[in-house]
Write a protein that holds these residues in place. Structure first.
Motif, PDB file in Angstrom:
ATOM      1  N   GLN A 106       0.864  -1.149  -0.018  1.00 40.91           N
ATOM      2  CA  GLN A 106      -0.100  -0.068  -0.114  1.00 40.91           C
ATOM      3  C   GLN A 106       0.911   1.316   0.088  1.00 40.91           C
ATOM      4  O   GLN A 106       0.620   2.251  -0.602  1.00 40.91           O
ATOM      5  N   ALA A 107       1.804   1.061   1.005  1.00 42.51           N
ATOM      6  CA  ALA A 107       3.028   2.541   0.956  1.00 42.51           C
ATOM      7  C   ALA A 107       3.515   2.568  -0.553  1.00 42.51           C
ATOM      8  O   ALA A 107       3.938   3.734  -0.552  1.00 42.51           O
ATOM      9  N   ASN A 108       3.711   1.720  -1.211  1.00 38.93           N
ATOM     10  CA  ASN A 108       4.404   1.823  -2.671  1.00 38.93           C
ATOM     11  C   ASN A 108       3.562   1.242  -3.640  1.00 38.93           C
ATOM     12  O   ASN A 108       3.872   0.656  -4.550  1.00 38.93           O
ATOM     13  N   GLN A 109       2.395   1.940  -3.491  1.00 35.06           N
ATOM     14  CA  GLN A 109       1.212   1.485  -4.583  1.00 35.06           C
ATOM     15  C   GLN A 109       1.550   1.851  -5.910  1.00 35.06           C
ATOM     16  O   GLN A 109       1.114   0.929  -6.605  1.00 35.06           O
ATOM     17  N   GLU A 110       2.134   2.907  -6.382  1.00 30.76           N
ATOM     18  CA  GLU A 110       2.699   3.129  -7.434  1.00 30.76           C
ATOM     19  C   GLU A 110       3.380   2.257  -8.470  1.00 30.76           C
ATOM     20  O   GLU A 110       3.087   1.645  -9.403  1.00 30.76           O
ATOM     21  N   LEU A 111       4.450   1.921  -7.587  1.00 29.38           N
ATOM     22  CA  LEU A 111       5.338   0.733  -7.967  1.00 29.38           C
ATOM     23  C   LEU A 111       4.532  -0.711  -8.308  1.00 29.38           C
ATOM     24  O   LEU A 111       4.954  -1.451  -9.157  1.00 29.38           O
ATOM     25  N   TRP A 112       3.700  -1.037  -7.030  1.00 27.11           N
ATOM     26  CA  TRP A 112       3.241  -2.249  -7.154  1.00 27.11           C
ATOM     27  C   TRP A 112       1.855  -2.544  -8.294  1.00 27.11           C
ATOM     28  O   TRP A 112       1.745  -3.472  -9.139  1.00 27.11           O
ATOM     29  N   LEU A 113       1.365  -1.117  -8.722  1.00 22.13           N
ATOM     30  CA  LEU A 113       0.401  -1.259  -9.603  1.00 22.13           C
ATOM     31  C   LEU A 113       1.058  -1.306 -10.919  1.00 22.13           C
ATOM     32  O   LEU A 113       0.580  -1.945 -12.076  1.00 22.13           O
ATOM     33  N   LEU A 114       2.373  -0.537 -10.896  1.00 22.38           N
ATOM     34  CA  LEU A 114       3.177  -0.735 -12.071  1.00 22.38           C
ATOM     35  C   LEU A 114       3.556  -2.151 -12.535  1.00 22.38           C
ATOM     36  O   LEU A 114       3.451  -2.653 -13.483  1.00 22.38           O
ATOM     37  N   ARG A 115       3.892  -2.879 -11.432  1.00 20.68           N
ATOM     38  CA  ARG A 115       4.333  -4.431 -11.761  1.00 20.68           C
ATOM     39  C   ARG A 115       3.202  -4.954 -12.121  1.00 20.68           C
ATOM     40  O   ARG A 115       3.231  -5.873 -12.952  1.00 20.68           O
ATOM     41  N   MET A 116       1.982  -4.945 -11.361  1.00 19.93           N
ATOM     42  CA  MET A 116       0.696  -5.694 -12.056  1.00 19.93           C
ATOM     43  C   MET A 116       0.711  -5.397 -13.516  1.00 19.93           C
ATOM     44  O   MET A 116      -0.017  -6.300 -14.159  1.00 19.93           O
ATOM     45  N   GLN A 117       0.755  -3.946 -14.058  1.00 16.49           N
ATOM     46  CA  GLN A 117       0.629  -3.829 -15.379  1.00 16.49           C
ATOM     47  C   GLN A 117       1.498  -4.392 -16.134  1.00 16.49           C
ATOM     48  O   GLN A 117       1.174  -4.873 -17.235  1.00 16.49           O
ATOM     49  N   VAL A 118       2.693  -4.437 -15.748  1.00 14.53           N
ATOM     50  CA  VAL A 118       3.852  -4.972 -16.508  1.00 14.53           C
ATOM     51  C   VAL A 118       3.556  -6.627 -16.663  1.00 14.53           C
ATOM     52  O   VAL A 118       3.581  -7.250 -17.789  1.00 14.53           O
ATOM     53  N   VAL A 119       3.126  -7.214 -15.710  1.00 10.70           N
ATOM     54  CA  VAL A 119       2.708  -8.691 -15.622  1.00 10.70           C
ATOM     55  C   VAL A 119       1.485  -8.995 -16.769  1.00 10.70           C
ATOM     56  O   VAL A 119       1.521  -9.946 -17.663  1.00 10.70           O
ATOM     57  N   ASP A 120       0.628  -8.046 -16.615  1.00  8.51           N
ATOM     58  CA  ASP A 120      -0.654  -8.051 -17.477  1.00  8.51           C
ATOM     59  C   ASP A 120      -0.426  -7.943 -18.622  1.00  8.51           C
ATOM     60  O   ASP A 120      -0.910  -8.701 -19.626  1.00  8.51           O
ATOM     61  N   ARG A 121       0.572  -7.114 -19.049  1.00  8.33           N
ATOM     62  CA  ARG A 121       0.852  -7.035 -20.357  1.00  8.33           C
ATOM     63  C   ARG A 121       1.808  -7.861 -21.027  1.00  8.33           C
ATOM     64  O   ARG A 121       2.292  -7.804 -22.387  1.00  8.33           O
ATOM     65  N   ASN A 122       2.701  -8.476 -20.023  1.00  6.62           N
ATOM     66  CA  ASN A 122       3.696  -9.391 -20.458  1.00  6.62           C
ATOM     67  C   ASN A 122       3.541 -10.892 -20.126  1.00  6.62           C
ATOM     68  O   ASN A 122       3.997 -11.236 -19.066  1.00  6.62           O
ATOM     69  N   PRO A 123       2.578 -11.646 -20.753  1.00  3.23           N
ATOM     70  CA  PRO A 123       2.246 -12.913 -20.483  1.00  3.23           C
ATOM     71  C   PRO A 123       3.496 -13.852 -20.122  1.00  3.23           C
ATOM     72  O   PRO A 123       3.346 -14.917 -19.286  1.00  3.23           O
ATOM     73  N   SER A 124       4.655 -13.451 -20.790  1.00  4.52           N
ATOM     74  CA  SER A 124       5.749 -14.568 -20.533  1.00  4.52           C
ATOM     75  C   SER A 124       6.401 -14.405 -19.071  1.00  4.52           C
ATOM     76  O   SER A 124       7.027 -15.387 -18.733  1.00  4.52           O
ATOM     77  N   LEU A 125       5.764 -13.643 -18.464  1.00  4.20           N
ATOM     78  CA  LEU A 125       6.230 -13.480 -16.641  1.00  4.20           C
ATOM     79  C   LEU A 125       5.517 -14.556 -16.134  1.00  4.20           C
ATOM     80  O   LEU A 125       5.717 -14.812 -15.017  1.00  4.20           O
ATOM     81  N   ALA A 172      -8.109 -10.366  -4.357  1.00  2.00           N
ATOM     82  CA  ALA A 172      -8.015  -8.787  -3.645  1.00  2.00           C
ATOM     83  C   ALA A 172      -7.008  -8.225  -4.658  1.00  2.00           C
ATOM     84  O   ALA A 172      -7.368  -6.633  -4.708  1.00  2.00           O
ATOM     85  N   ALA A 173      -5.892  -8.582  -4.758  1.00  2.59           N
ATOM     86  CA  ALA A 173      -4.871  -7.791  -5.770  1.00  2.59           C
ATOM     87  C   ALA A 173      -5.240  -7.431  -6.974  1.00  2.59           C
ATOM     88  O   ALA A 173      -5.263  -6.060  -7.478  1.00  2.59           O
ATOM     89  N   ALA A 174      -6.196  -8.168  -7.594  1.00  2.00           N
ATOM     90  CA  ALA A 174      -6.763  -8.058  -9.160  1.00  2.00           C
ATOM     91  C   ALA A 174      -7.865  -6.967  -8.730  1.00  2.00           C
ATOM     92  O   ALA A 174      -8.000  -6.005  -9.596  1.00  2.00           O
ATOM     93  N   ARG A 175      -8.569  -6.797  -7.887  1.00  2.00           N
ATOM     94  CA  ARG A 175      -9.719  -5.766  -7.510  1.00  2.00           C
ATOM     95  C   ARG A 175      -8.902  -4.736  -7.298  1.00  2.00           C
ATOM     96  O   ARG A 175      -9.408  -3.384  -7.884  1.00  2.00           O
ATOM     97  N   TRP A 176      -7.567  -4.551  -6.657  1.00  2.00           N
ATOM     98  CA  TRP A 176      -7.050  -3.281  -6.287  1.00  2.00           C
ATOM     99  C   TRP A 176      -6.583  -2.613  -7.542  1.00  2.00           C
ATOM    100  O   TRP A 176      -6.604  -1.493  -8.021  1.00  2.00           O
ATOM    101  N   PHE A 177      -6.038  -3.767  -8.582  1.00  2.00           N
ATOM    102  CA  PHE A 177      -5.629  -3.296  -9.818  1.00  2.00           C
ATOM    103  C   PHE A 177      -6.360  -2.694 -10.519  1.00  2.00           C
ATOM    104  O   PHE A 177      -6.452  -1.745 -11.090  1.00  2.00           O
ATOM    105  N   ALA A 178      -7.750  -3.166 -10.591  1.00  2.00           N
ATOM    106  CA  ALA A 178      -8.854  -2.733 -11.401  1.00  2.00           C
ATOM    107  C   ALA A 178      -9.187  -1.310 -11.145  1.00  2.00           C
ATOM    108  O   ALA A 178      -9.725  -0.625 -11.745  1.00  2.00           O
ATOM    109  N   SER A 179      -9.379  -1.322  -9.669  1.00  2.00           N
ATOM    110  CA  SER A 179      -9.716   0.077  -9.001  1.00  2.00           C
ATOM    111  C   SER A 179      -8.813   1.323  -9.209  1.00  2.00           C
ATOM    112  O   SER A 179      -8.919   2.269  -8.986  1.00  2.00           O
ATOM    113  N   GLY A 180      -7.351   0.678  -9.969  1.00  2.00           N
ATOM    114  CA  GLY A 180      -6.437   1.947 -10.073  1.00  2.00           C
ATOM    115  C   GLY A 180      -5.930   2.241  -8.545  1.00  2.00           C
ATOM    116  O   GLY A 180      -5.153   3.506  -8.684  1.00  2.00           O
TER     117      GLY A 180
END
Length: 207
Positions: A106-125, A172-180
């Motif tokens: 939660q404290a590093n929200q921007e970075l964690w949401l970016l990580r989830m975006q990266v994984v979402d866009r790069n299925p090889s991970l 929960a993490a997927a819902r967090w990501f979906a909520s931005g």
């Protein structure tokens, strides 16, 4: 150890944490911009202003910098779970063990949401994340078995709790990501764990 030596060790530890964070940030931002196949360890190291040799002091490969270190994370989770008093019910104990990690996310929200975006866009991970999840569930099941005094080879309970707890965190993490990030991750995890603790009751009204 003298006060000066302790201070020097503290500075070294902080420097290591800063370098690790800089490498993770550089890796995620570059891959977000270019895609995972277009980014090298050298690119990441240059962006973090360190050498490639330094990169490998922290990570075994590029993908580890992107997805995390399962061994390190598992060790921290198990330490925290072992510290939860034995009279706390298992699901609640796992939730308590997760608290520090969730607060860090939660404290590093921007970075964690970016990580989830990266994984979402790069299925090889995904294979690495799946393997990491399996390791986490296996380690968690072992400690749950020890905590509850059951045999993990004959009793389904430890593996089942580990699996559903992991699933609750993923949902929960997927819902967090979906909520931005507009909803608190801790609240979403609490909601998921409360539903688990209630036995997954059917949400439809009983006629």
């Amino acid at each position: 150890m003298t006060v000066d030596q302790e201070a020097a060790m503290g500075r070294r530890d902080r420097k290591k944490q800063q370098t690790r964070a800089a490498l993770i940030t550089a890796a995620l931002r570059l891959v977000s911009e270019r895609g995972v196949d277009a980014v090298t360890v050298e690119d990441i190291s240059d962006a973090a202003d360190v050498s490639s040799r330094t990169f490998f002091n922290y990570f075994s490969c590029k993908n580890e910098a992107l997805t995390g270190d399962a061994i390190r994370d598992n060790h921290r989770l198990l330490e925290r779970l072992a510290a939860v008093p034995a009279d706390v019910p298992t699901i609640g104990a796992v939730r308590l063990a997760l608290e520090e990690t969730l607060q860090e996310m939660q404290a590093n929200q921007e970075l964690w949401l970016l990580r989830m975006q990266v994984v979402d866009r790069n299925p090889s991970l995904l294979p690495r994340l799946v393997a990491s999840g399996v390791e986490t569930e296996r380690a968690l099941a072992g400690l749950i078995a020890a905590r509850t005094g059951v045999d993990p080879d004959t009793d389904v309970y430890p593996a089942l709790v580990a699996a559903v707890a992991s699933a609750a965190c993923r949902v929960a993490a997927a819902r967090w990501f979906a909520s931005g990030g507009h909803r608190l991750l801790t609240e979403l995890v609490d909601e998921a764990f409360a539903t688990l603790a209630a036995g997954l009751p059917d949400p439809r009204p009983i006629l």
